[in-house]
Every structure is written in C-alpha cells, then in structure tokens.
Design an enzyme around this catalytic site. Structure first.
Site, PDB file in Angstrom:
ATOM      1  N   TRP B 314       0.686  -1.105   0.042  1.00  0.00           N
ATOM      2  CA  TRP B 314       0.074  -0.036  -0.156  1.00  0.00           C
ATOM      3  C   TRP B 314       0.832   1.166  -0.014  1.00  0.00           C
ATOM      4  O   TRP B 314       0.338   2.332  -0.256  1.00  0.00           O
ATOM      5  CB  TRP B 314      -0.997  -0.028   1.239  1.00  0.00           C
ATOM      6  CG  TRP B 314      -0.459   0.071   2.355  1.00  0.00           C
ATOM      7  CD1 TRP B 314       0.782  -0.690   3.035  1.00  0.00           C
ATOM      8  CD2 TRP B 314      -0.550   1.114   3.610  1.00  0.00           C
ATOM      9  NE1 TRP B 314       1.080  -0.012   4.327  1.00  0.00           N
ATOM     10  CE2 TRP B 314      -0.009   1.039   4.625  1.00  0.00           C
ATOM     11  CE3 TRP B 314      -1.690   2.236   3.582  1.00  0.00           C
ATOM     12  CZ2 TRP B 314      -0.082   1.733   6.112  1.00  0.00           C
ATOM     13  CZ3 TRP B 314      -1.802   2.888   4.987  1.00  0.00           C
ATOM     14  CH2 TRP B 314      -0.905   2.511   5.913  1.00  0.00           C
ATOM     15  N   ASP B 315       2.095   1.247   0.372  1.00  0.00           N
ATOM     16  CA  ASP B 315       3.140   2.165   0.386  1.00  0.00           C
ATOM     17  C   ASP B 315       3.128   3.031  -1.080  1.00  0.00           C
ATOM     18  O   ASP B 315       3.023   4.245  -0.920  1.00  0.00           O
ATOM     19  CB  ASP B 315       4.567   1.695   0.417  1.00  0.00           C
ATOM     20  CG  ASP B 315       4.765   0.920   1.592  1.00  0.00           C
ATOM     21  OD1 ASP B 315       3.898   0.082   1.761  1.00  0.00           O
ATOM     22  OD2 ASP B 315       5.882   0.633   2.037  1.00  0.00           O
ATOM     23  N   GLU B 456       0.304  -2.501  12.779  1.00  0.00           N
ATOM     24  CA  GLU B 456       0.525  -4.066  12.454  1.00  0.00           C
ATOM     25  C   GLU B 456       0.797  -4.793  13.870  1.00  0.00           C
ATOM     26  O   GLU B 456       0.844  -5.902  14.024  1.00  0.00           O
ATOM     27  CB  GLU B 456       1.551  -4.178  11.390  1.00  0.00           C
ATOM     28  CG  GLU B 456       1.001  -3.782  10.231  1.00  0.00           C
ATOM     29  CD  GLU B 456       2.025  -4.083   9.143  1.00  0.00           C
ATOM     30  OE1 GLU B 456       3.182  -4.000   9.684  1.00  0.00           O
ATOM     31  OE2 GLU B 456       1.890  -4.158   7.847  1.00  0.00           O
ATOM     32  N   LYS B 568       2.667   0.539  16.353  1.00  0.00           N
ATOM     33  CA  LYS B 568       3.910   0.587  15.473  1.00  0.00           C
ATOM     34  C   LYS B 568       3.820   1.819  14.805  1.00  0.00           C
ATOM     35  O   LYS B 568       5.149   2.324  14.690  1.00  0.00           O
ATOM     36  CB  LYS B 568       3.701  -0.488  14.593  1.00  0.00           C
ATOM     37  CG  LYS B 568       5.054  -0.978  13.409  1.00  0.00           C
ATOM     38  CD  LYS B 568       5.000  -1.911  12.752  1.00  0.00           C
ATOM     39  CE  LYS B 568       5.988  -2.364  11.581  1.00  0.00           C
ATOM     40  NZ  LYS B 568       5.642  -3.109  10.696  1.00  0.00           N
ATOM     41  N   GLN B 569       2.916   2.399  14.103  1.00  0.00           N
ATOM     42  CA  GLN B 569       3.141   3.466  13.350  1.00  0.00           C
ATOM     43  C   GLN B 569       1.715   4.124  13.330  1.00  0.00           C
ATOM     44  O   GLN B 569       0.693   3.775  13.937  1.00  0.00           O
ATOM     45  CB  GLN B 569       3.371   2.952  12.133  1.00  0.00           C
ATOM     46  CG  GLN B 569       2.217   2.115  11.383  1.00  0.00           C
ATOM     47  CD  GLN B 569       2.549   1.136  10.167  1.00  0.00           C
ATOM     48  OE1 GLN B 569       3.127   0.105  10.477  1.00  0.00           O
ATOM     49  NE2 GLN B 569       2.480   1.709   9.168  1.00  0.00           N
TER      50      GLN B 569
END
Lengths: 721, 721
Positions: B314-315, B456, B568-569
């Site tokens: 998806w980046d 994630e 995580k993000q």
C-alpha cells in the site's frame, strides 16, 4: 483402629520413593466438599505441599493471582527419643500409606529402626462428612523397648501457597484445652480460625519456625501401643466457635454412617476386570469427597490445592453434573444454585465487555467474579505472560450452565429450580448470546465470531461448531422454559418474564433457524470452525518433534498446534458425545475417525468424550482405553504438571466424572426419555467386563441397573426389595 | 568525464569504512524504474550484496519465499599488476563514492599505493533512463609509472539472493564481440539475457568461480589516464536481442536529457536550510529512479534488492502516488494500471477467502498474486515461523487502491481511467467490503471484524477506525463513480455497471450511514479499534526494557506491544493526515498528542503521517523533526535491518514519498479544490526555512509554487514565461 475389610476399597502406597511425595499428595487426598486435606505425612511441611485447602474462599496478594486459601495445617507432629528426632535419618524399615475409599480415611504406618530400636508410627485421619469443620486424627506409637518419647504437636502457619502469602497476620494462643491459631487474609480480611485439642493435654508451648504447638511426653512400654487423638476445628469468617465435645470414635462413627449412605447410591460395580473396577471406584471416591454440602461448586482441581486458583470451570456442569444429578440430586441442585447465586457476577462480566445478559466466569470465584487472567500462560522462552483468551472469548460457558439447568428440570421434573432463579440463568445466557451475535450480511446467517471453543489451542476462531450448537440449545431452552411456565404456572408468567424478556424470545424465534452451524459434508465430516480444514494437517507426534522446550504451551498463536489441525481436546467430538441423538451413526463415526488422530488429549477433559463417542460408534475397545485413561488420571498420575511456566498439578475431578459417564452412559448405554419418563440401556461392554451394576435416582425413585454382555435389567428399588 | 557542477546534487561517501558496505549499497543505489543497481564496487561479489535487481519479475524456490530476481552482475572487474591483484592488500590512499542525483550516475575514485606504485581507479555507471535495458560504465585507470595491467572483466553468475538459488542453469558464450550469459529461473522459467560488450575487445575467455568473462591487457603510460567502456544489455523473456550500437557517450547524453526533464518538474527547492534541501532532494531522487516506465508499480524496498520479496504494498498508493500524480501523471497512471491489470489476482484472493469482489494482495507480485506468507515473521526465540495476519486480514489495501484511483480522476479530470478498468477496481473493492461485512445485531451497525490496521502490532482487531473509514470512502467513491458516468456517459452506464453492480450500489446506499466508525469522545479522542483504550497504557521506552532479544518482533500476540497501547505506526493519525478536512482542529490536536508518545515509529511509514498532522495542528517544529527523519531514512541509514529473524534492509521509497508530501502539503500547505479546479497553499514553514519552490502539473497545466514564511505564489507556467 479402623480397617477396611475389603481390599478393593483401598489404595495402598508402599515405601517412600515411588510415586513422588507431590503425586501422593494428589493421590491420597481426603475431603468433605468444604475442605480438602492432601495425602501428605504429619511430619511434612510446605516444601512437600502439605495443604488443608478451603473451598470457595479466595484471597489475593497484590500483583499475583487471587486463589483459594489453604488453612494452617493443624496436624503437624514430630517425635523425639533421647534428643534424637525420629525422621529420615532413621532406617525406614517399612512404610505404607492407605487411602480407604469406603470411608475417606487416610492411614499411614511407618516403622523406624536405629541401633536396634524399632518404633512404629501409625495414624489415620478424616475430614468429617458429618461435621464439616472437623479434621480428626488418631496417632499410635509402639516400640520394641520401653522409652519416653517427646511429642511435638503443632499448627503449621508456614502455609504452602502458590500466589501467597495470603495471611497478613496470625493470632496464636492456648486457651483452656485448645490451641488456637487465627489467621486473617491480606485482601479480603477472611478469618480462618483453627482450634486444636488432643488427648495428650496442652502444656509446654512451642512457638518456633512457624510452628505453634506443644511439647508433650509419652511413655511407651515395650511392645505396647500407645495412642492419642487430635481433633481440629476449622471455622471460617465467624466469631462463634462451638466447642467440639465429641470424641474421635464418636466423630468417626458419624462420619462413616454418612459414607455408607453415599456409597450405597453411588457405587458402580464392575465385574470381570478388577483394574477397571478399582479405577472407577477411585474416580467416584474423588467426586464424593467433593460433594457440595451447600450452594458451592467444585473447583477444577478439586480440593487438592490452589492450582487453577481454586476456581470453578465448565468441568462442573459438563463433566461432574451428570454423576450428582443421577446419584445425589440435592448436591446437583447445590451446584446449580451456585450458578444462580453468581448470576450477578456473570451479568457484570457481560456488561464489562459491552454485552447484555450473563457471561459466566471462565474461572469462577466467589460472587461469580472471574479469576481468569488475560495473561494465563507464561511463555517458557521469554518468561513473559502471554495474552490468552480463555476469559473473554470462551463464551460457551454460559450455555454449558444453561444446559445443566434445563437438564436438571428435564431429569427431575422439579420445576422449583426454574421458578427460583433457574429461568433467569437461561434467559440471561440467551440474552448474552443475542447481544454478541452478528449477522453475516453476505450469507444472511447469524454468527458468533472471535471465540474460543473447547479446543483451546485454537484461540479466536469464528463459528466454532460446538459453541454455536450450545448457543442454539440455549435459545431453544429459553423457549422451552417459557412454554413450560406458560403451561404450568400461567399466573407467574408476567412475574418471571418482563417485556424485554418477551422481546428476546421473539428475537430468538426469528434467528433460531438461520444460525450458522457447520453441517456435515457429504462424508459426514463437520468442520470445527471456519477455516479449520485449511490448516496444516498434522498429528500430535509430528508437533512433538517441533517443540523447543518440553513445557512450552501448544496454544496461543506461537504454539506448535495453532497453525495446524492438531487440537487439544474433544471439540466436535464433545458435541457429538453430548448430543448423540442429533446426528446419525455415520456422522459420529466419520468425525471420531477424523478428529481422533489429530487430538493431543492435552486436557484431561478429552478422553471421556472420545470414549463416549467411541461407544456410540461401536469402537468399544477404543472406548475402554479412554475409560482407563480418564479413570486413572489421578490414580497413576503422570498428567501434565506445567502449562508454560505455570504449575497445574493436582487432582482432576472432571476425569473422574468422565469415567462415571463412560461407564454408565457409554458401556451401559443408559439413556432417558424424559418425555415419557422412561429409562433404557444399550449394553456395549468391553469383552473383559462381565457385569456392571449401579443405582440411580430418577424422579424420586431409586433404580438398580444391571448390565451384562447381552442383557440389562432396570429395577425400581421397591420392586427389588 | 562526467562531473556535477553543483555540489548540492551530489552525495559523497569517503573512505571504505563508514558507513558499512551494506549501507552504501542501499544509499548509492541507481535505477531506471525497470532495474536497480546497488551502490557497490565493481570488485565486490555477493557477500557484499551486489545486485542488479529486476522490477516485477519473480521466481520461487521450493520451500522458500517467491521473490524478485537479481540478474547476474555484468560489471565485475579485477585488475592485476605483475601478478599482484590490486585489492585491499594495497594501501588505499584515497577513496570516494559519489552519487550524482541530477543524473543518477554512480561514480567511484580509488587511489591504491604499494611500494611507491600509485594507481588510480575511477568508474562511473548509469542505468539508462532512455534505453531501459542498458547498464553502462566507463572505467579509467592511471598510474604514476608506465605499466601493463591485466584486466579481468566478467559477468558474475554467483548472484546475491535471499531465497535462492533462482537460476536453474546458465548458458554462457562469447559471440561476435559480446559476452552473453543467459540465465533461466527455476520455477517460472524466466530467461534473463545479459550481453556485455566493452572497448577492450573480447579475448582470453575466463570462466572460474562463477565469473564468466575475459582477461585483457591494458598498457598504462605514466600519469596518463586510460579508459574503456562497458555496456551491458539486460533483456527479459525475449528471444530478440537488439544489438546496442550506441557508444557510452551517446547513451549518456540521451540519459541525461531525460533526467533534465524529470528534475525540471520534480525538484523541490528549500532555501535557508541546506541539510533539509539535500535530504528532500535525495528523497525525490529515490522516487525518480523508481519512475514506472510501463504499467508496473514500485516495490516497498524500491529496487534495492529482494527484501519484502520485491513486492508492491500500500506504500505505493498512499505514500508514493501523490508525488507522481503531481509531477508525472503518466507515471501515476502506470501505477494505477498495474492495479487494474492485477484485478483478476485480487478477485482470486477474495474468492479464496470466501469473499466476493477484489481483495488486493498485501504483497503484490506479478498478476496480483499475494506473495505475503501466512508466517511472515520468524520468532527469534524458537526459530519457528509465526502465524501473522498481514495477508489475510489487512483488508484496507483494496480501499487504499480505490482511493488512489478516485484521486487520479479527481485530480486530473481524466475520466478515461475510470472507463478503462478504474471503475471496476473501485466497484470490486466495494463488493469485497460488502461481502466481508457483518451487522452487529445489538447496535444495528455495520462492522468489519478481525482485521489488521496500519498499526501491525495489533493484529486481529475489530472495527479499526482507519480501515472502516477507508471502507466508507470506497463505498462513497463507488457511488460517485456511478453518478459521474451516469452524468457524462449515460450510454455507457449499462456496459460498465451490470445488474449485480446496481444491487451493490443500492446496498451501499442502505448501509452507508450506519457504518461503525469510532467517533471522537468529548475531548476529541478517537479509539483506534474496539477496546484499544482498555489495553495497558505504556510507552515505547517502557517496552524496550521488556525486550529479551534485540531483534524480537513487537507484534503478534507474544510481542511486547500487543497487550499495550503502544503502536507501531500512525493509524488514527494516518487517517487524520490523509483526510484533514473531515475533522476539526481540536480533534486533530488531541489525537496527535495522545498517540504520539504511544507510537514506536517502528515503520518508516509513520513519521511522514505524524509530520503531516503536526503541520495541521500547528506543531511545525515537531513536523520538521519528522520531516528530517523521513527524508533521511536512507541517507543516514540506521533503520531496522531485522524483524524477528527476517532481514528487512534496503531503501524506503515510502519515506521518500512522505518527505515530499510533508514539504508540499505539510510545510507549503498545498491543497486543491477539485470541484472548482483551484489550488491554494497555507504556508507553515519551519523557522529555518526561508523559501520553498516547486512545480506541479494540475489538469494539463504546469504551475510554479513559491512559498515563503508569510506568503505564497502559485503561477501557471505560461504566465511566468
């Protein structure tokens, strides 16, 4: 001296080395439903897991698991001759421990020798089944020479605990002729008052190293037995301590009378296979020492200690309830009343998770509080607790209880339980499932997602067939209860069912026939949960080779079983065993054969379900293996002692219950037609068993059942007398 | 000799020790969208991660992950003087590597010394942006004495591979003036034909130790530079190999012409802060070398190797697409066409999981096949693969693609993409979500359960707010596309939307307003997923102390982050950064401040989203830190090299894309009103940045944007000329 006249009533353990002291503690447990006293010796201390375990009394220490409380041990004894303690430094010429199953008496005989001095120590003890707070012991000593023996008798306040220390402080005193230790627990301020009297008389107070007691002198004459009795009274959370005035013999006599009645109705005799007979009797013994004397239930490790926090699991309703229902309906009702009385805890739990109704505790403590941790396993590799989902996702527990509730009515036709809380248990369970339900918009089926079924190695699955089936049964039971009360007590209908309940029943009718339950495929095979068949096909032996640590846990997402079809215990098979009439023979056969090689039997709840189903499928030899496995779980020991880093040793009442079910419903094929009120049997005895005899009560009548290889008789007691 | 005239266009790495050879390989990567060539030296072999990585070509070895293929390296060189190899045994007097960002040329200069003999080796190479199959290099040698040098030139068939060996065999030959190595891959029978010519001429075949080439002699005159050129042609899956007739200089000139055009539109100039300027330019460089020349996409580690299997994530759509859309719409369309062309793979994936519509690959390979493993992490403690859920539960991927698709139309007003597959992508994504939807019967909300969001570390959550928001956007886009085609191409309506599509659109209208999306609480805080706030509140620093192994993975149910609120993000923050107009200022501020200290930034996708949101909330100093972090990810190195036991090193194009977004949309505050077709800016430059200048294309017009601390100008190019 008490002697069993029949040897098949006795479990004898000779010598001091095999099995281990810890195993003996489990194996030779005595109990009376309120207390359990482990099969340890009077000279032992906490390193050898001595415990006087208390049912339904819990306490927690900050940062640790709340668990059942062990009382201070009132029976500590030590003997000294001329300054020389009689212990392991002596030569143990002979040692035997005897568990008398007919009377729940633990006996020990030890003969010590040193420099030609021979001393024999004998004792026997029981937890009174008549006076529940009494633990009594008789001690006998004999020597081959006349001598003075110094006797140290004490209450041991250095208590064996898994997650202690639970006692914040003890009060210790001698008062009149009693030694009193009163402990107060840290968290809940429970008081445990242990008073002890003995026939040596109280003198020379001893208070050292956690031992509080007396030092007495006993004169032995050559070859003449001297004895003394110790009587302890354990009283919980009360300021009234009725003085025990009965003698050891009086207490014993009353105790035995109760046990005679218990065995009369409970015993299941197996002829032709003494090993099986003994194992089954041992299993029944373990259930009888757990007979609930009041509205309490039965912890998963019985009263053998604090393992599993002394908590009550589904084991009770699914594995133990049938035995009590059929032999002691009053006790069965106690078990159900425990759930009725803890309904508020179940409602709180549901609410805490955002649901309605009653979500019963996976590990039930007092008030129905769930003692299960969100981190119930400690990883052997990192030493870190691992998030597990027993507590929040093993939702079948409420249905298991509702099932037992309905069974009780169906079996006894005693409607009163439904009028006094039982209906609410069923309705609130149904309400819980309704609130945790989703509609799969694509398939238009109602589903239960993200659950844990009986097979705990696969957490967080969708549409576990066992679970969804139990939910459906709950829904059906809710409708049945309503119809029943409507028919028999129409005037109570408005009191028992409010408007919300009526809407719930309408909702149930609307969803009941579009519940997703995996159906048998064309070969009869049923999928355990969505996607189970896509997992790696493997066997337990294959997985054993993948282990990197002998104690590592097979479940959770890192466990070896999780990505495979290997399951911990009966799941689909449990469903088929519990509801054998819901599926045809071929389906039962196909699933037994499919799931059997994929099952680790990592839970002692597994073997009995496989055995029951094996009887249904005609695989009686298999069934007999499972029977022996489940019936000897505690007799032979060898069950898992660790899950991850967590100690899980103790007795396994559910295995005992499973052995009973396997004998009575499996081999004898006993079944009921509750509509007609008839009992029938379908003998399928293993070749080696000639005859099976047992009694059951059914709707206030007593029946004697005799099963032979090719015939059976069911006689009402009054017909036989 | 090629020289950059401007130093800010060059990344210079001096000496041989810092950073490591592996880091240099990432940092000094060159590429042309079709191939990447790592920043290694010509004398290196696979232990130093030499790679000529191929985009969109995959092969798998049984039992290992399928991954992108590295071609045999055609540029190996070795030099020998009087039998003495010029290598590390010599004294390296001077060494520099230069990455020329203006032209994507890698240059190296090394001066060796031994016994007063000084030899200087220089080379420069490029992957032609004009002739995509060409890799060209010029080598120069000079010595302080006249001498004969033996030159070994070879193609290295001992290829660096993570999950190889991919080549089942090689055909090697010299033909006319070419050295040809043709490799065939194991699984897919891909052929990679590498032909090399050089100006030394082909003689004295050398074939040893995986090196196939020639041994030539070069006469050096004292202090006079001698040079020779090597030109390699890499041709994939074809039997037609057009002979390259162009010289190095001709190829170079054509190559530079393309790069001039690329930079002209792409460059973003920062005045006042040279470090930031250089870092942003380096980021843009890394996107330009990945410019898709055809309907391919961009792997998550660019073309720096086989990490993440060379797959597309998806980046691309979320982090890289905006740059290409605004500077090179043709390339942006290539990216989308890749998804249109892989729709069938996405449909297959949905079907395999029992859903309808299109479930795009989490790690997309050719044909849209998902290369993601169900066991994507290897546990550092047991060495066993761990079940992860990136592949089957990170469902937002389809919505991310549908979002980019609609953005392309909205931005360009070019309807053709929707008429040629784009509509189907959006509709099939919507159909997928509809089929994976459940109705919460209790709350009457439509929900998406058991998913993985951008964070994630928390797998298998319910109602991830980011995911559900993206689903809703997809539903809205499906309705918009239908309305658009109905309005603009009514005659095509029946061709593009069949009856099932029409029913789907009706269903979407019915559910759109009862989708469960966690709303801001009274303080503005939004929950990341059901129950997130019940998790242990912790910080990344707290968790670091709990680690038992430096490389252990923080996610999965055994990871330290899983039971806590540490993420995580960017997740909620990513949603707010992507859709800043959907929420008020206070909500953005509150969530930024809540989630920021709880974010590990364990993904390089995180910093840019935090930076974008920080610009929205007025925290420009914070934003600048994130900008520097994301823009220098590959320049300074130091990103994670391992997840569990899995090597994850390489370049991070999404970080580069994030740096661009942060500069253009964050600091400059560039935004579009697509309805009116207007562009605006909202400068919020960090104090140290005086001016920001860049160009964009918008609806076939070129604009030059100038941003200063308190003003901005947006000029159409024709107005400025």
């Amino acid at each position: 001296m008490v002697k069993s006249t029949m040897n098949q009533w006795m479990i004898e353990t000779k010598g001091l080395n095999d099995p281990s002291i810890i195993e003996r503690g489990h194996r030779n447990l005595i109990g009376n439903g309120q207390f359990g006293y482990r099969g340890t010796l009077t000279e032992y201390r906490k390193d050898k897991q001595v415990a006087l375990n208390i049912n339904n009394l819990y306490d927690g220490v900050e940062g640790k698991w709340r668990e059942s409380v062990n009382a201070p041990n009132p029976l500590f004894q030590k003997f000294v001759v001329n300054g020389d303690a009689i212990d392991e430094a002596w030569n143990v010429v002979f040692h035997v421990e005897k568990l008398h199953m007919d009377t729940a008496i633990h006996e020990r005989i030890t003969r010590y020798e040193k420099n030609n001095t021979i001393i024999t120590l004998e004792s026997e003890r029981f937890l009174s089944m008549e006076s529940l707070n009494i633990l009594a012991m008789r001690t006998r000593l004999k020597a081959n020479k006349s001598m003075d023996i110094t006797v140290l008798t004490a209450t041991d306040t250095d208590v064996w605990e898994l997650n202690g220390p639970h006692f914040s402080h003890f009060e210790k005193m001698h008062n009149n002729n009693e030694r009193i230790v009163k402990g107060t627990t840290q968290e809940m301020n429970h008081t445990i008052h242990v008073s002890v009297s003995h026939t040596l008389g109280m003198s020379n107070t001893y208070n050292e190293d956690g031992l509080f007691g007396e030092q007495s002198s006993l004169q032995l004459k050559k070859d003449v037995t001297s004895s003394f009795d110790t009587i302890a009274s354990i009283d919980i959370n009360t300021n009234e301590y009725p003085l025990n005035t009965a003698s050891f013999d009086e207490l014993l006599s009353a105790h035995i009378n109760v046990w005679i009645r218990l065995w009369d109705i409970s015993d299941v005799k197996i002829e032709g296979e003494p090993k099986a007979h003994r194992a089954l009797r041992y299993s029944i013994y373990h259930m009888l020492i757990l007979t609930p004397p009041q509205d309490t239930s039965i912890p998963a490790r019985g009263l053998s200690g604090q393992v599993y926090k002394g908590a009550v699991f589904w084991d009770t309703e699914i594995f133990l309830f049938p035995f009590f229902l059929q032999t002691n309906p009053i006790a069965a009702r106690h078990l159900l009343n425990y759930r009725i009385n803890t309904l508020s805890g179940a409602k709180k739990k549901a609410k805490a998770y955002g649901y309605s109704g009653a979500f019963y505790a996976w590990e039930s403590h007092a008030d129905g509080r769930d003692s299960c941790s969100d981190f119930n396993i400690t990883d052997v590799f990192t030493g870190r607790p691992v998030r597990t989902y027993f507590k929040d996702k093993q939702i079948h527990i409420s249905a298991d209880i509702a099932h037992a509730m309905w069974q009780y009515y169906d079996y006894t036709q005693d409607l009163s339980i439904l009028l006094h809380g039982g209906t609410e248990v069923i309705i609130e369970a149904a309400r819980f499932y309704m609130s945790r339900m989703h509609l799969n918009v694509e398939t238009n089926e109602f589903v239960w997602l993200d659950v844990v079924g009986p097979d705990e190695y696969h957490e967080r699955v969708h549409n576990n067939t066992f679970t969804n089936t139990m939910v459906k049964k709950t829904f059906e039971n809710a409708l049945k209860v309503h119809a029943l009360i409507k028919e028999q007590h129409p005037c109570l209908l408005g009191t028992i069912f409010n408007d919300a309940d009526k809407r719930l029943l309408t909702d149930i009718e609307n969803v009941l026939h579009t519940i997703k339950i995996h159906r048998p495929d064309q070969t009869g095979l049923i999928e355990q949960f969505d996607g189970y068949f896509t997992l790696e096909d493997a066997t337990p032996d294959m997985l054993k080779k993948r282990l990197k640590h002998p104690n590592e846990y097979w479940g959770t997402s890192h466990g070896v079983a999780f990505p495979t079809q290997v399951i911990k215990q009966a799941d689909i098979v449990a469903m088929l065993a519990l509801f054998p009439d819901d599926y045809p023979f071929n389906t039962k056969k196909r699933n037994f054969e499919y799931y059997e090689p994929r099952t680790e039997h990592g839970s002692t709840l597994s073997a009995s379900m496989y055995g029951l189903l094996a009887c249904e499928t005609g695989d009686v030899d298999y069934a007999y293996e499972y029977f022996m496995k489940t019936a000897t779980t505690d007799l032979y020991g060898g069950s898992k002692q660790y899950a991850g880093k967590t100690y899980i040793g103790g007795t396994h009442p559910a295995s005992s219950g499973g052995a009973y079910m396997l004998a009575v419903h499996g081999f004898a094929g006993l079944s009921f037609n509750h509509e007609k009120g008839t009992i029938s049997a379908y003998p399928r005895l293993p070749d080696s068993i000639e005859k099976l005899t047992f009694k059951i009560t059914y709707r206030d009548e007593l029946y004697e059942v005799t099963i032979t290889q090719d015939d059976y008789k069911i006689k009402r007691e009054r017909d036989t007398q």
